[in-house]
Every structure is written in C-alpha cells, then in structure tokens.
Design a protein around this motif. Structure first.
Motif, PDB file in Angstrom:
ATOM      1  N   HIS A   1       0.942  -1.291   0.138  1.00 39.88           N
ATOM      2  CA  HIS A   1      -0.241  -0.016  -0.085  1.00 39.88           C
ATOM      3  C   HIS A   1       0.534   1.298   0.114  1.00 39.88           C
ATOM      4  O   HIS A   1       1.475   1.341   1.114  1.00 39.88           O
TER       5      HIS A   1
ATOM      6  N   LEU B   1       0.806   5.371  -0.337  1.00 40.80           N
ATOM      7  CA  LEU B   1       0.339   6.584  -0.449  1.00 40.80           C
ATOM      8  C   LEU B   1       1.623   7.734  -0.851  1.00 40.80           C
ATOM      9  O   LEU B   1       2.565   7.523  -0.002  1.00 40.80           O
TER      10      LEU B   1
ATOM     11  N   ASP C   1      -3.026   7.246  -3.775  1.00 39.98           N
ATOM     12  CA  ASP C   1      -3.269   5.746  -3.038  1.00 39.98           C
ATOM     13  C   ASP C   1      -3.576   4.867  -3.500  1.00 39.98           C
ATOM     14  O   ASP C   1      -4.239   4.891  -4.795  1.00 39.98           O
TER      15      ASP C   1
END
Length: 126
Positions: A15, A17, A88
């Motif tokens: 993940h 960002l 994101d």
C-alpha cells in the motif's frame, strides 16, 4: 452447516500513499485526462484494470477518482488551488505499485513530496 475450509494462501500487498505537488491546476480539474493517466499507469505496473470512475466537482474544484484493479485499487484526490494530488495505491500479487506512482508523477509533471509504503497482509494459515 460448517464453513468450507479454504486452502492456505498469502493475503498480502503493498500500500503506497503519495503526495504530489507542483501540478498544473488545469490538469487537476481534467477528470478524463486523470483517468487515462491512472489506467495507463496501472496497466504498465502489471495490474488488471476492472473499472474506473472519476468525478469532477465543477468550477475551480478538483477531481476524485478510483481505478478498481483485480489486484486492489488506485485512487486520486486533487486540489487544483494548491496544485496538489493525493494518491492511494494498493496492489497485491506481482503488480508494482511504486512503478505506478513514478509513472503518474511523470505524466503529471509533479514533484513527489512524500511517499509512504506499508506492507499489508498475513501469510498462509497452517
């Protein structure tokens, strides 16, 4: 009736960002251009695009959008008045989320201000 027993497997992904700045305000209001950039980046990062939905808020406001992937998602939220976009990106499997960030930043001619990465998931149960 008991639940079926599933074979052990990894449930994991990366993940990312990313805060992107210095982007032309007009581009941050262009939902169609942003969709094309994110879809292209997803495919070139090895992800399978399932669908996309982008919304322009009108006037001088920005865009919010999502590209739904078999491997998870890419989202963007833009603030043209600040020349800023928040990304994101969550990808599982062999997809390469950092490559997607790099490509999107290049296409937007952005300064990458901040990138945070989180490895997510659990290994096989057993």
């Amino acid at each position: 009736m008991p639940s079926p027993v599933l074979a052990p497997r990894d449930a994991s992904g990366t993940h990312v960002l990313a805060d992107l700045g210095g982007i032309a305000a007009d581009l941050l209001r262009d939902a169609a251009a942003l969709e094309a950039i994110l879809v292209k980046a997803a495919r070139e990062a090895g992800a399978c695009v399932l669908s996309a939905h982008f919304h322009r808020f009108g006037g001088e406001h920005g865009v919010t959008g999502v590209v739904l992937l078999a491997e998870s998602h890419i989202t963007i939220h833009t603030w043209p008045e600040h020349r800023f976009a928040a990304l994101d990106i969550f990808m599982c499997g062999k997809a390469r989320p950092h490559e997607a960030v790099e490509q999107i930043a290049r296409e937007l001619r952005a300064d990458v201000r901040n990138v945070r990465t989180c490895e997510r998931g659990v290994g096989p149960v057993g």
